[in-house]
Design an enzyme around this catalytic site. Structure first.
Site, mmCIF file in Angstrom:
data_model
loop_
_atom_site.group_PDB
_atom_site.id
_atom_site.type_symbol
_atom_site.label_atom_id
_atom_site.label_comp_id
_atom_site.label_asym_id
_atom_site.label_seq_id
_atom_site.Cartn_x
_atom_site.Cartn_y
_atom_site.Cartn_z
ATOM 1 N N HIS A 275 -24.264 83.549 69.599
ATOM 2 C CA HIS A 275 -25.122 83.938 68.470
ATOM 3 C C HIS A 275 -24.620 83.398 67.128
ATOM 4 O O HIS A 275 -24.662 84.107 66.119
ATOM 5 C CB HIS A 275 -25.249 85.464 68.410
ATOM 6 C CG HIS A 275 -26.044 86.018 69.555
ATOM 7 N ND1 HIS A 275 -27.417 86.024 69.560
ATOM 8 C CD2 HIS A 275 -25.664 86.541 70.750
ATOM 9 C CE1 HIS A 275 -27.852 86.544 70.703
ATOM 10 N NE2 HIS A 275 -26.803 86.859 71.443
ATOM 11 N N ASP A 328 -21.635 89.542 72.360
ATOM 12 C CA ASP A 328 -22.606 89.650 73.456
ATOM 13 C C ASP A 328 -23.128 88.280 73.867
ATOM 14 O O ASP A 328 -23.042 87.314 73.105
ATOM 15 C CB ASP A 328 -23.792 90.518 73.006
ATOM 16 C CG ASP A 328 -24.465 89.954 71.754
ATOM 17 O OD1 ASP A 328 -23.724 89.569 70.826
ATOM 18 O OD2 ASP A 328 -25.700 89.877 71.711
ATOM 19 N N GLU A 329 -23.687 88.234 75.061
ATOM 20 C CA GLU A 329 -24.442 87.081 75.563
ATOM 21 C C GLU A 329 -23.720 85.753 75.304
ATOM 22 O O GLU A 329 -24.287 84.835 74.720
ATOM 23 C CB GLU A 329 -25.848 87.052 74.944
ATOM 24 C CG GLU A 329 -26.637 88.294 75.287
ATOM 25 C CD GLU A 329 -28.072 88.279 74.757
ATOM 26 O OE1 GLU A 329 -28.986 88.465 75.578
ATOM 27 O OE2 GLU A 329 -28.267 88.073 73.538
ATOM 28 N N VAL A 330 -22.468 85.685 75.747
ATOM 29 C CA VAL A 330 -21.699 84.454 75.563
ATOM 30 C C VAL A 330 -21.866 83.584 76.817
ATOM 31 O O VAL A 330 -21.321 83.897 77.867
ATOM 32 C CB VAL A 330 -20.208 84.783 75.305
ATOM 33 C CG1 VAL A 330 -19.409 83.491 75.143
ATOM 34 C CG2 VAL A 330 -20.083 85.647 74.049
#
Ligand SMILES: *[C@@H]1O[C@H](CO)[C@@H](O)[C@H](O)[C@H]1NC(C)=O
Ligand SMILES: *[C@@H]1O[C@H](CO)[C@@H](O)[C@H](O)[C@H]1NC(C)=O
Ligand SMILES: *[C@@H]1O[C@H](CO)[C@@H](O)[C@H](O)[C@H]1NC(C)=O
Ligand SMILES: *[C@@H]1O[C@H](CO)[C@@H](O)[C@H](O)[C@H]1NC(C)=O
Length: 538
Positions: A275, A328-330
């Protein structure tokens, strides 16, 4: 029971909708004398049958009058309460009125005006008539922030009486002893997917204070845009959508100040290493490669220099003890398939997951060295639970059951289960928001204490100034009562409960205060009313 008919002439259909025999508006008027229309519901209260009139030139007395925070709040609430052309006693009034309540006495025990996590927000509010028949209103609090909560409650007790054209407090005498159930009651705003102007953010902060929310989680930056000025790395905000969609350092200070005046902390977020694609617009070296742009390049010292510079600049602006580092969401594909990064991984004998952990822990250490407690999205806990620093606050979002696992490991938790508390999920009705319980599945008192509270999240993909407030409200208010009020008094959010009547009333109160809160019972959040009718019926 009766049938309600909605006729849509353009569609040539008649839709039958089953509805209760009495309109909600009628039920609300009828129950107004037996229900306390205060949102969120105070911890303890009693009330009576009297009505007291309130002087439009109400004055503030008591030691809290010396506090600029309390004084300016008092003036704001006076503006709210005496809105009906009544500020000067009604300019068409010919007779003078003897008002029952002419003074508001606010007493605060502590001189400290430091706003931190767990600051005492309790207050007592007493409204009575003394033996001479004159009204007495007192707010007692330990801190000025408790006094602010008491002023909000006071404003909700006041209503304009259209027959006497005076502001009245009904159901006096009141005795209210109130305090929040959780220290952390948040709303997340995403200003990366869509830019929100500073004045709009302020309107949202103002509306948060009406529901006694106390943390603005500012998700400032993401893949799509980098709107914030960072003096140490001045090219970062080249990642903004345009040169007009930016926040200066001064804007950020102003938002923190505006929040503090309302007892609201600002928790900023820098979401790393995923992100963060927008960072590379100004500094392309932060990308693994021009064709593979996220997560941030874990192999370069420069990446951590920039992160450290951002945190150093932000520390000056954001005094709150919590700071959100995302995590998050790596998706590590760009690390393993970019040759210099892959070589770095091999040299250190690291897997991509090891590198993810390495990045998060390094960022945590930077935040800790600045005396911030790091907050991370739950993937960090799900991937390397025993490696996180003990001061970490884990931010749940993926689903239920996470906080129980987090607190069992001795870490603190914030509840934001996306199934119920993501406001961009428009198909979640108010009662599912209301019934979501942050302590679900946590039974030991020592573990319950580690749940700081919860937060509703306003992700910005489909929300900008045109619809953000009606997406936030009224459903954020349902979570606000869950987080403030006693658990047993909020466990009955059903479509036929008094919670619905009170929430309808609060939605209309928000509307009266100029907040474009959407109808409560629409199937989809934020949709406009489907036909004519009272605010209380929509
Ligand atoms: C309010 O008034 C009614 C009758 O006028 C009385 O029965 C009731 O007990 C009163 N309630 C309170 C709380 O004083
Ligand atoms: C916020 O700014 C105002 C106006 O500049 C100032 O009077 C006030 O003291 C500031 N409040 C805080 C809490 O910093
Ligand atoms: C590298 O990984 C990224 C992200 O998983 C993917 O989009 C891209 O196609 C990959 N490139 C190559 C050359 O494999
Ligand atoms: C590399 O890491 C693996 C797994 O942690 C370990 O088994 C192996 O011995 C390591 N190799 C070297 C050269 O350190």
């Amino acid at each position: 029971m009766s049938w309600c008919f909605y006729y849509y002439p353009t569609l040539f259909i008649i839709a039958f909708s089953f509805c209760i025999s009495q309109t909600l508006a009628a039920k609300i008027s009828q129950t107004h004398n037996s229900l306390p229309f205060i949102w969120p519901l105070p911890a303890k209260f009693t009330f009576g049958n009297d009505s007291l009139s309130v002087d439009p030139s109400l004055s503030l007395i008591g030691n809290a009058a010396a506090s600029a925070i309390v004084r300016t709040a008092f003036d704001r609430y006076k503006g709210i309460v005496f809105r009906n052309g009544n500020s000067f006693g009604g300019f068409l009034r010919t007779v003078t009125v003897d008002y029952d309540v002419t003074k508001l006495n606010v007493v605060v025990n502590s001189k400290s005006e430091e706003l931190q996590l767990g600051v005492d927000e309790s207050y007592n509010l007493f409204v009575s008539k003394d033996t001479t028949g004159s009204g007495k209103v007192t707010i007692e609090a330990n801190t000025v922030f408790g006094a602010l909560r008491g002023l909000e409650t006071f404003s909700q007790l006041c209503s304009f009486d259209y027959s006497t054209k005076t502001v009245q407090i009904d159901k006096a005498p009141w005795s209210i002893r109130d305090k929040p159930r959780f220290p952390y009651r948040g709303l997340m705003l995403d200003t990366s997917r869509h830019y929100l102007p500073v004045d709009v953010i302020k309107q949202i902060i103002e509306s948060m204070s009406y529901a006694k929310l106390n943390v603005l989680h500012w998700h400032i930056i993401d893949d799509q845009s980098f709107p914030l000025e960072v003096p140490t790395y001045p090219k970062l905000w080249k990642g903004s959508y345009s040169k007009w969609e930016r926040y200066t350092v001064e804007d950020a200070y102003e938002i923190v100040n505006f929040s503090k005046m309302r007892g609201i902390n600002v928790m900023a977020e820098v979401d790393v290493p995923g992100h963060a694609k927008s960072w590379g617009t100004g500094y392309p070296d932060l990308w693994p490669s021009p064709s593979c742009r996220m997560p941030l390049d874990v192999s370069k010292k420069f990446t951590f220099d920039v992160l450290s510079g951002i945190l150093t600049d932000m520390r000056k602006i954001f005094p709150f003890e919590l700071f959100h580092l995302g995590g998050d969401e790596v998706h590590t594909g760009c690390w393993t398939n970019t040759s210099h990064v892959n070589k770095w991984l091999e040299n250190l004998n690291m897997t991509a997951n090891d590198a993810y952990e390495h990045f998060v822990l390094r960022a945590q250490n930077m935040a800790l060295s600045k005396n911030w407690s790091p907050v991370n999205w739950e993937e960090t806990f799900n991937t390397f639970p025993t490696k996180l620093h003990p001061r970490t606050v884990v931010h749940n979002w993926l689903g239920p059951g996470v906080c129980p696992r987090v607190v069992a490991k001795g870490l603190r938790c914030i509840f934001s289960n996306q199934g119920v508390w993501y406001l961009d999920h428009l198909d979640v009705p108010w009662d599912e928001v209301y019934n979501a319980e942050p302590l679900e599945g946590i039974h030991k008192a020592s573990e319950q204490k580690l749940v700081l509270g919860g937060e509703v999240c306003m992700w910005g993909e489909t929300a900008d100034t045109s619809d953000v407030q009606q997406t936030i409200w009224p459903r954020a208010a349902a979570a606000a009562e869950r987080l403030w009020s006693e658990r047993q008094s909020t466990s009955t959010g059903k479509s036929d409960s008094t919670a619905l009547l009170r929430l309808q009333y609060f939605r209309c109160l928000l509307n009266r205060r100029g907040v474009p809160a959407a109808p409560v019972t629409n199937f989809y959040g934020r949709t406009a009313p489907i036909g004519p009718g009272s605010c209380f019926d929509q």
